[in-house]
Design a protein around this motif. Structure first.
Motif, PDB file in Angstrom:
ATOM      1  N   THR A  39       0.891  -0.974   0.168  1.00  0.00           N
ATOM      2  CA  THR A  39      -0.031   0.312  -0.017  1.00  0.00           C
ATOM      3  C   THR A  39       0.823   1.168   0.098  1.00  0.00           C
ATOM      4  N   LEU A  40       0.452   2.255  -0.580  1.00  0.00           N
ATOM      5  CA  LEU A  40       1.112   3.572  -0.865  1.00  0.00           C
ATOM      6  C   LEU A  40       0.131   4.635  -0.804  1.00  0.00           C
ATOM      7  N   SER A  41       0.178   5.589   0.260  1.00  0.00           N
ATOM      8  CA  SER A  41      -0.328   6.732   0.385  1.00  0.00           C
ATOM      9  C   SER A  41       0.459   7.857   0.115  1.00  0.00           C
ATOM     10  N   VAL A  42      -0.117   8.976  -0.889  1.00  0.00           N
ATOM     11  CA  VAL A  42       0.507  10.190  -1.038  1.00  0.00           C
ATOM     12  C   VAL A  42      -0.416  11.421  -1.384  1.00  0.00           C
ATOM     13  N   GLN A  43       0.413  12.440  -0.993  1.00  0.00           N
ATOM     14  CA  GLN A  43      -0.679  13.692  -1.255  1.00  0.00           C
ATOM     15  C   GLN A  43      -0.642  14.195  -2.640  1.00  0.00           C
ATOM     16  N   GLU A  44      -1.695  14.770  -3.398  1.00  0.00           N
ATOM     17  CA  GLU A  44      -1.748  15.152  -4.531  1.00  0.00           C
ATOM     18  C   GLU A  44      -0.549  16.074  -4.720  1.00  0.00           C
ATOM     19  N   GLY A  45      -0.026  15.668  -5.975  1.00  0.00           N
ATOM     20  CA  GLY A  45       1.253  16.379  -6.468  1.00  0.00           C
ATOM     21  C   GLY A  45       2.497  15.916  -6.153  1.00  0.00           C
ATOM     22  N   ASP A  46       2.544  14.894  -5.226  1.00  0.00           N
ATOM     23  CA  ASP A  46       3.820  14.036  -4.918  1.00  0.00           C
ATOM     24  C   ASP A  46       4.086  13.224  -5.930  1.00  0.00           C
ATOM     25  N   SER A  47       5.337  12.303  -5.774  1.00  0.00           N
ATOM     26  CA  SER A  47       5.675  11.417  -6.653  1.00  0.00           C
ATOM     27  C   SER A  47       5.301  10.134  -5.893  1.00  0.00           C
ATOM     28  N   ALA A  48       5.127   9.124  -6.818  1.00  0.00           N
ATOM     29  CA  ALA A  48       5.072   7.664  -6.051  1.00  0.00           C
ATOM     30  C   ALA A  48       5.832   6.840  -6.999  1.00  0.00           C
ATOM     31  N   VAL A  49       6.492   5.811  -6.132  1.00  0.00           N
ATOM     32  CA  VAL A  49       7.191   4.805  -6.902  1.00  0.00           C
ATOM     33  C   VAL A  49       6.913   3.416  -6.310  1.00  0.00           C
ATOM     34  N   ILE A  50       6.923   2.455  -7.008  1.00  0.00           N
ATOM     35  CA  ILE A  50       6.460   1.164  -6.818  1.00  0.00           C
ATOM     36  C   ILE A  50       7.635   0.098  -7.519  1.00  0.00           C
ATOM     37  N   LYS A  51       8.109  -0.669  -6.609  1.00  0.00           N
ATOM     38  CA  LYS A  51       9.237  -1.539  -6.921  1.00  0.00           C
ATOM     39  C   LYS A  51       8.947  -3.054  -7.230  1.00  0.00           C
ATOM     40  N   CYS A  52       9.554  -3.504  -8.164  1.00  0.00           N
ATOM     41  CA  CYS A  52       9.540  -4.964  -8.235  1.00  0.00           C
ATOM     42  C   CYS A  52      10.761  -5.787  -8.713  1.00  0.00           C
ATOM     43  N   THR A  53      10.766  -6.912  -8.113  1.00  0.00           N
ATOM     44  CA  THR A  53      12.016  -7.679  -8.211  1.00  0.00           C
ATOM     45  C   THR A  53      11.446  -8.927  -8.908  1.00  0.00           C
ATOM     46  N   TYR A  54      12.483  -9.632  -9.928  1.00  0.00           N
ATOM     47  CA  TYR A  54      12.012 -10.764 -10.599  1.00  0.00           C
ATOM     48  C   TYR A  54      12.975 -11.860 -10.641  1.00  0.00           C
ATOM     49  N   SER A  55      12.963 -13.004 -10.822  1.00  0.00           N
ATOM     50  CA  SER A  55      13.788 -14.205 -10.406  1.00  0.00           C
ATOM     51  C   SER A  55      14.474 -14.586 -11.717  1.00  0.00           C
ATOM     52  N   ASP A  56      13.919 -14.543 -13.027  1.00  0.00           N
ATOM     53  CA  ASP A  56      14.340 -15.159 -14.003  1.00  0.00           C
ATOM     54  C   ASP A  56      15.023 -14.263 -15.059  1.00  0.00           C
ATOM     55  N   SER A  57      16.314 -14.553 -15.133  1.00  0.00           N
ATOM     56  CA  SER A  57      17.195 -13.569 -15.856  1.00  0.00           C
ATOM     57  C   SER A  57      16.770 -13.462 -17.103  1.00  0.00           C
ATOM     58  N   ALA A  58      16.119 -14.579 -17.491  1.00  0.00           N
ATOM     59  CA  ALA A  58      15.670 -14.643 -19.145  1.00  0.00           C
ATOM     60  C   ALA A  58      14.442 -13.802 -19.579  1.00  0.00           C
ATOM     61  N   SER A  59      13.756 -13.337 -18.351  1.00  0.00           N
ATOM     62  CA  SER A  59      12.670 -12.269 -18.660  1.00  0.00           C
ATOM     63  C   SER A  59      12.922 -10.996 -19.647  1.00  0.00           C
ATOM     64  N   ASN A  60      12.046 -10.936 -20.552  1.00  0.00           N
ATOM     65  CA  ASN A  60      12.505  -9.923 -21.565  1.00  0.00           C
ATOM     66  C   ASN A  60      11.223  -8.855 -21.488  1.00  0.00           C
ATOM     67  N   TYR A  61      10.270  -8.825 -20.929  1.00  0.00           N
ATOM     68  CA  TYR A  61       9.204  -7.903 -21.172  1.00  0.00           C
ATOM     69  C   TYR A  61       8.649  -7.651 -19.748  1.00  0.00           C
ATOM     70  N   PHE A  62       8.395  -6.414 -19.344  1.00  0.00           N
ATOM     71  CA  PHE A  62       8.016  -6.107 -18.213  1.00  0.00           C
ATOM     72  C   PHE A  62       6.706  -4.956 -18.310  1.00  0.00           C
ATOM     73  N   PRO A  63       5.454  -5.156 -18.290  1.00  0.00           N
ATOM     74  CA  PRO A  63       4.518  -4.381 -18.254  1.00  0.00           C
ATOM     75  C   PRO A  63       4.058  -3.921 -16.947  1.00  0.00           C
ATOM     76  N   TRP A  64       3.238  -2.850 -16.854  1.00  0.00           N
ATOM     77  CA  TRP A  64       2.644  -2.585 -15.577  1.00  0.00           C
ATOM     78  C   TRP A  64       1.140  -2.114 -16.271  1.00  0.00           C
ATOM     79  N   TYR A  65       0.116  -2.536 -14.867  1.00  0.00           N
ATOM     80  CA  TYR A  65      -1.108  -2.511 -15.041  1.00  0.00           C
ATOM     81  C   TYR A  65      -1.722  -1.911 -14.151  1.00  0.00           C
TER      82      TYR A  65
END
Lengths: 113, 113
Positions: free
Chosen positions: A10-36
């Motif tokens: 969960t992430l709570s911010v004030q309007e106008g602030d920046s938001a950052v979401i981070k992900c890690t993956y395990s398979d070094s062969a991964s080649n495509y990373f979408p966000w939904y």
């Protein structure tokens, strides 16, 4: 198989602030990373994606960065607005064919006016 | 619209009964996927298809079967519904090739009582 970890949950911010979401993956062969983005009661919708041969991609107020060495990628939203409030999911293909996506657990972003 | 529809949108069924969910696409995409969405777990792949009559298991396939007799239709069957299969089910389609991006259906909310 591929494993994707997403933080924070969960992430709570004030309007106008920046938001950052981070992900890690395990398979070094991964080649495509979408966000939904998924608004309440709606279907997930693709907002931005990045391929493994690119380090950063921007689309207006959103950007995605990829660090292949560390196997992590991040979503950056600048100048947040209340309509950015939603659940955000990252995903990775893994090294397999057929385009199967493995998703992170999701981040609930709340932007307070 | 998005070119993908799911039916039914909502269903309540009793434990032990078989249930079939339908995904229909008008995009002529090769790849189709069934995911379930549960709080804290993100979206988890149940089964996927890479062509007519070509299907394979995902990470949470136990208790589910699929069929794809036509390009446009991908059916998900819960052989004997259990309460643990109460979830929101999403179908997704993908063009494949260099375009892995998913388009999701509107989802089916299934409750097993």
């Amino acid at each position: 198989g591929e494993n994707v970890e997403q933080h924070p949950s969960t992430l709570s911010v004030q309007e106008g602030d920046s938001a950052v979401i981070k992900c890690t993956y395990s398979d070094s062969a991964s080649n495509y990373f979408p966000w939904y983005k998924q608004e309440l009661g709606k279907r997930p919708q693709l907002i931005i994606d990045i391929r493994s041969n690119v380090g950063e991609k921007k689309d207006q107020r959103i950007a995605v960065t990829l660090n292949k060495t560390a196997k992590h990628f991040s979503l950056h939203i600048t100048e947040t607005q209340p309509e950015d409030s939603a659940v955000y999911f990252c995903a990775a293909t893994g090294g397999t064919s057929y385009g199967k996506l493995t998703f992170g657990q999701g981040t609930i972003l709340t932007v307070h006016p | 619209d998005a070119g993908i529809t799911q039916s039914p949108r909502h269903k309540v069924t009793e434990t032990g009964t078989p249930v079939t969910l339908r995904c229909h696409q008008t995009e002529n995409h090769r790849y189709m996927y069934w995911y379930r969405q549960d709080p804290g777990h993100g979206l988890r792949l149940i089964h996927y298809s890479y062509g007519v009559k070509d299907t394979d298991k995902g990470e949470v396939s136990d208790g589910y079967s699929v069929s794809r007799s036509k390009t446009e239709d991908f059916l998900l069957t819960l052989e004997s519904a259990t309460s643990s299969q109460t979830s929101v089910y999403f179908c997704a389609i993908s063009e494949g090739g260099q375009n892995y991006g998913y388009t999701f259906g509107s989802g089916t909310r299934l409750t097993v009582v």
